[in-house]
Design an enzyme around this catalytic site. Structure first.
Site, PDB file in Angstrom:
ATOM      1  N   TYR A  75      25.310  19.896 -36.217  1.00 53.19           N
ATOM      2  CA  TYR A  75      24.555  18.686 -35.867  1.00 53.19           C
ATOM      3  C   TYR A  75      25.475  17.470 -35.832  1.00 53.19           C
ATOM      4  O   TYR A  75      25.436  16.677 -34.882  1.00 53.19           O
ATOM      5  CB  TYR A  75      23.433  18.482 -36.882  1.00 53.19           C
ATOM      6  CG  TYR A  75      22.532  17.304 -36.597  1.00 53.19           C
ATOM      7  CD1 TYR A  75      21.516  17.398 -35.659  1.00 53.19           C
ATOM      8  CD2 TYR A  75      22.694  16.095 -37.278  1.00 53.19           C
ATOM      9  CE1 TYR A  75      20.677  16.321 -35.399  1.00 53.19           C
ATOM     10  CE2 TYR A  75      21.863  15.017 -37.031  1.00 53.19           C
ATOM     11  CZ  TYR A  75      20.859  15.134 -36.083  1.00 53.19           C
ATOM     12  OH  TYR A  75      20.044  14.060 -35.828  1.00 53.19           O
ATOM     13  N   SER A 107      22.666   9.738 -33.854  1.00 51.15           N
ATOM     14  CA  SER A 107      22.242   9.851 -35.249  1.00 51.15           C
ATOM     15  C   SER A 107      23.223   9.075 -36.105  1.00 51.15           C
ATOM     16  O   SER A 107      24.381   8.873 -35.713  1.00 51.15           O
ATOM     17  CB  SER A 107      22.239  11.323 -35.682  1.00 51.15           C
ATOM     18  OG  SER A 107      22.080  11.456 -37.085  1.00 51.15           O
TER      19      SER A 107
END
Length: 254
Positions: free
Chosen positions: A155, A142
């Site tokens: 995350y 990401s």
């Protein structure tokens, strides 16, 4: 020309979003595809779509945080198609909260789905790839694996781990002709992104409009990301391993 003719791929999180788009893209290029997911209805729908277009696919019900499921998914793939050449470690979840508001159970779940799954799936896939003379593993990182983000500590931690895990795997398995690369998508129009809006108490429209504030002036589509996976899956990237490819419409450019 079908660039992946004769190849076999496993796509985790393949029932929806980026996983679905990638499974369909790899199948269009000639690969046989195992769609691995907990969502049986969605995953079987992707399989049916591939088959209706003349491709080959199976569904594997897989909790990617569980050893037995990951091992079985690889074994079912090899039994059905004769080998395993491409592994797209795509399954992931997000919890939008800071350290104070993240529970220990949530922290553990994000780590299990986003990091442990790559370890487990790769552990069982690599011996088959090595025996066949090589393969390609693509991990989903990401943009928040490269820079920090607010209210997403678990995350961000997990995706930072994915980025450096990719480099370590590339070093370890390069001698077996197994390439390991990582894509780092920016905000992409998936159910997971819309779930983020709900976690933050925002409307989908407001959240997605803000997510599109980047040089290319839009959020990504699952098909945008699938194209980057295709590059790493095929021979176009034959001398590329340990690479981190940002696919985010310019979001991290400045």
């Amino acid at each position: 020309m079908e660039t992946l003719q004769g190849k076999t791929a496993v796509v985790t999180g393949g029932a929806s979003g980026i996983g679905r788009a990638t499974a369909l893209q790899l199948a269009r290029e000639g690969a046989a595809v195992t769609v691995a997911d907990l969502n049986e209805a969605g995953g079987q729908g992707v399989v049916d779509e591939i088959k209706e277009a003349g491709g080959r696919a199976i569904f594997a019900r897989c909790d990617v945080s569980q050893t037995a499921d990951c091992k079985r998914t690889v074994e079912e793939t090899v039994a059905a198609f004769g080998g395993l050449d491409i592994l797209f470690n795509n399954a992931g979840i997000i919890r939008r909260a800071d350290v104070l508001d993240t529970t220990e159970a949530e922290w553990d779940q994000v780590k299990a789905v986003n990091i442990k799954s790559i370890f487990l799936m790769s552990k069982y896939a690599i011996p088959h790839m090595a025996a066949a003379g090589g393969g390609s593993i693509i991990n989903t990182g990401s943009g928040w694996g490269l820079v920090g983000g607010g209210d997403a500590v678990s995350y961000c931690a997990s995706k930072g781990a994915v980025v450096n895990m990719t480099r370590a795997m590339a070093i370890d398995h390069g001698p077996q002709n197994i390439r390991v690369n990582c894509i780092c998508p920016g905000d992409t129009d998936t159910e997971m992104l819309r779930n983020e809006a709900r976690q933050l108490g925002q409307s989908d429209d407001t959240f997605l409009e803000g997510a599109g504030d980047r040089p290319l002036q839009r959020i990504g589509t699952p098909e945008d990301i699938a194209q980057s996976v295709l590059y790493f899956a095929g021979e176009q990237s034959a001398w590329t391993t340990g690479a981190i490819l940002v696919v985010d419409g310019g979001g991290l450019a400045g």
